[in-house]
Design an enzyme around this catalytic site. Sequence first.
Site, PDB file in Angstrom:
ATOM      1  N   GLU A 299      33.069  43.384 -48.149  1.00  0.00           N
ATOM      2  CA  GLU A 299      32.645  44.516 -47.757  1.00  0.00           C
ATOM      3  C   GLU A 299      32.877  44.897 -46.666  1.00  0.00           C
ATOM      4  O   GLU A 299      31.801  44.917 -45.546  1.00  0.00           O
ATOM      5  CB  GLU A 299      31.013  44.195 -47.942  1.00  0.00           C
ATOM      6  N   HIS A 323      27.002  46.179 -54.930  1.00  0.00           N
ATOM      7  CA  HIS A 323      27.065  44.843 -53.755  1.00  0.00           C
ATOM      8  C   HIS A 323      27.402  44.852 -53.035  1.00  0.00           C
ATOM      9  O   HIS A 323      27.115  44.336 -52.076  1.00  0.00           O
ATOM     10  CB  HIS A 323      27.675  43.783 -55.402  1.00  0.00           C
ATOM     11  N   GLU A 324      28.954  45.631 -52.874  1.00  0.00           N
ATOM     12  CA  GLU A 324      29.627  45.756 -51.672  1.00  0.00           C
ATOM     13  C   GLU A 324      28.376  46.214 -51.120  1.00  0.00           C
ATOM     14  O   GLU A 324      28.327  45.791 -49.410  1.00  0.00           O
ATOM     15  CB  GLU A 324      30.744  46.186 -51.163  1.00  0.00           C
ATOM     16  N   HIS A 327      25.211  44.272 -49.534  1.00  0.00           N
ATOM     17  CA  HIS A 327      26.152  43.800 -48.122  1.00  0.00           C
ATOM     18  C   HIS A 327      26.633  44.493 -46.754  1.00  0.00           C
ATOM     19  O   HIS A 327      25.718  43.898 -45.192  1.00  0.00           O
ATOM     20  CB  HIS A 327      27.602  43.018 -48.179  1.00  0.00           C
ATOM     21  N   GLU A 346      25.843  35.959 -50.421  1.00  0.00           N
ATOM     22  CA  GLU A 346      26.212  35.943 -51.573  1.00  0.00           C
ATOM     23  C   GLU A 346      25.585  36.224 -52.770  1.00  0.00           C
ATOM     24  O   GLU A 346      24.887  37.247 -53.219  1.00  0.00           O
ATOM     25  CB  GLU A 346      27.424  35.472 -52.160  1.00  0.00           C
ATOM     26  N   ASP A 401      37.966  28.686 -50.065  1.00  0.00           N
ATOM     27  CA  ASP A 401      38.692  29.530 -50.673  1.00  0.00           C
ATOM     28  C   ASP A 401      38.895  28.836 -51.917  1.00  0.00           C
ATOM     29  O   ASP A 401      38.128  29.194 -53.645  1.00  0.00           O
ATOM     30  CB  ASP A 401      40.062  30.115 -50.784  1.00  0.00           C
ATOM     31  N   TYR A 409      26.833  32.618 -55.491  1.00  0.00           N
ATOM     32  CA  TYR A 409      25.956  34.408 -55.630  1.00  0.00           C
ATOM     33  C   TYR A 409      24.968  34.032 -56.623  1.00  0.00           C
ATOM     34  O   TYR A 409      23.947  34.703 -56.353  1.00  0.00           O
ATOM     35  CB  TYR A 409      27.135  34.983 -56.825  1.00  0.00           C
TER      36      TYR A 409
END
Length: 634
Positions: A299, A323-324, A327, A346, A401, A409
């Site tokens: 995003e 979704h993006e 954001h 998220e 990560d 999410y």
Amino acid sequence: MAIRFSVLKCACLRSLQLLGVYMASSMSVAAEPPLPATEPHSYANPQQIRVREVALDLAVDFERKRLSGTVDLAIEHVDPKARELLLDTRALDIEQVQTRAEKGDWKAAEFKLAAPDRVLGSRLGIAVPGDAQSVRVRYSTVPDASGLQWLTPEQTAGKRQPFLFTQSQAIHARSWIPLQDTPLVRAPYRARIKTPKGLRAVMSAEMHDEPDADGRWRFEMPQPIPSYLIALAVGDLAFKSTGKRTGVYAEPSMLDRAAHEFAETEKTIELAEKTYGPYRWGRYDLLVLPPSFPYGGMENPRLTFVTPSVITGDRKLVSLIAHELAHSWSGNLVTNATWSDFWLNEGFTTYLTYRLTEAQYGQAFGDMERVLGYHDLLDSMERADVADRSLIRETPAADPDEVFSSIPYERGELFLVWLEQRFGREAFDAFLRGWFDDHAFKSATTAQFLAYLQDKLLARQPGKVSTVQLDAWLKVPVLPDSAVLPTSSALTEVEQQRERWLSGKLGTAQLPAKNWAVQQWQLFLDSMPERVTLDQLRQLDARFKLTGTSNQILGSSWLRLRLAAGDKSAWPAAETYLLGAGRMRLITPLYRALAKTPEGLAFAKQVYAKAAPGYHPIAREAVERILRGEQAGV
Ligand code: BES
Ligand code: ZN
């Protein structure tokens, strides 16, 4: 290379004006707990000296795979006695550091680069006099910088020009810019990027259509953003408009297909604005990346980065864009203050996405997406360490990560759906709108969210939600029993047909799959019971030509299924697929399926040795974790 001061001042003024807006709107907010002074994934000391503006001047060298030049950081002495600015770096070659007082000259500054930590990189300590207003670092990146991917022409669609892109989230901005790499710190940024002739640079900022006389592309992001949203890509890029605020950047050979796929983006923005308030970033463009882009989307403000794997021709996967885009409110406008609050980005975004998808494409379509999301959640919950199954961990994860999964999410989304059901959609929509408005251009913690929830909903409608229930959502590793689980009649039908097909009551030719949306196929393949036989899989393939499908999402689901069923004849196709794709969500399930047997693992290692040079550094890490036998992750 000098950056003109007048421009700096102008950005400064504009951010001050913006600040006035936040101060006015934040008056109505009841006391919320303060933001932490520091966070565990950064060495920065913003509570003492804080970066207020970032100005980049970089040259892109494809031959040496290096960015080199300077970053100028405008600083504020929050603690007047502090004399050391601490920055985050990872594997940067630092050539020179200078500081400058207002109207003064640049003067050499002493600096210390600490020994690197595997996850956090190296702390860069810079001695700054009390009157210093700016710090300049002259530096170069290394060829295998974790936040950069340098692609050869063969790895692009056009095959003629190289390509470079950044991926800064979560803590990779520090591998290409020395800065306070923490979402606690927000700053506007400007950049000048010199590219080889014929290549275009694009960034998450306002752009100009042409480079200046020296071949430099200029950018400005006037709003204060966290460092993980600074983004750059360079390649043979063309642009096509798709609406009044929207357009697509892509390699020329992809441009028309991409513009067709994403033609409805303006409509999605309008829907989002109706419920969540104005879109505050000006334009919303998309950049289509080569297949090695490790995520579905990212995003980056004003310029979402997107995988080419969602360009299928039927617009069935554009919820990724929703979704993006979402954001732009949850994440970019109101940002998780620490990576332990990732679900604020998220989970909220996933909730907004389902709302937007159902508003734009209908309830039935939205329901399918929710059910698929719930399946992802169950899969992630099973594989994740217990500590990562709740929305907030007791202690922060070592590496953000490493713990990336569907849990923040989809569990975050279920939490918000549950709250929505308790308070009613109308009240909950108003609550979310208020959350975004009252925290616009700020970073926020889960504790602040809970205080806001208490103030705006719980205190006004007492007895609807208890602290114990909130704790169960946030801190307990299992999903609360009261979760409102999604259902989709279109997917239930597919499950029933699959049952009958598996037990031989329905022939392969009678499966009504020719009309299935990709989501129905995903469910059919991804949650196939283990009792499916190789012969049944062969029949499916003969009828529906799944091997070699041009739909990369289905390609991954199909190959995973064959590999999981022990079908060794799928190995050559899996190898071809793994050499051509790079999105983690598509490749990791195949590596994971192969890694289940010793023979498969040996084959996976061989394939990986060939494919690794084409994968993004973050994707390489993810695959290597699987090949080492670790379960969690995407
Ligand atoms: N911001 C994320 C991608 C990300 C998260 C990158 C954490 C690095 C660290 C992006 O918005 C995202 O969630 N992408 C998803 C898209 C999907 C859920 C529609 C992806 O890439 O799978
Ligand atoms: Zn996201």
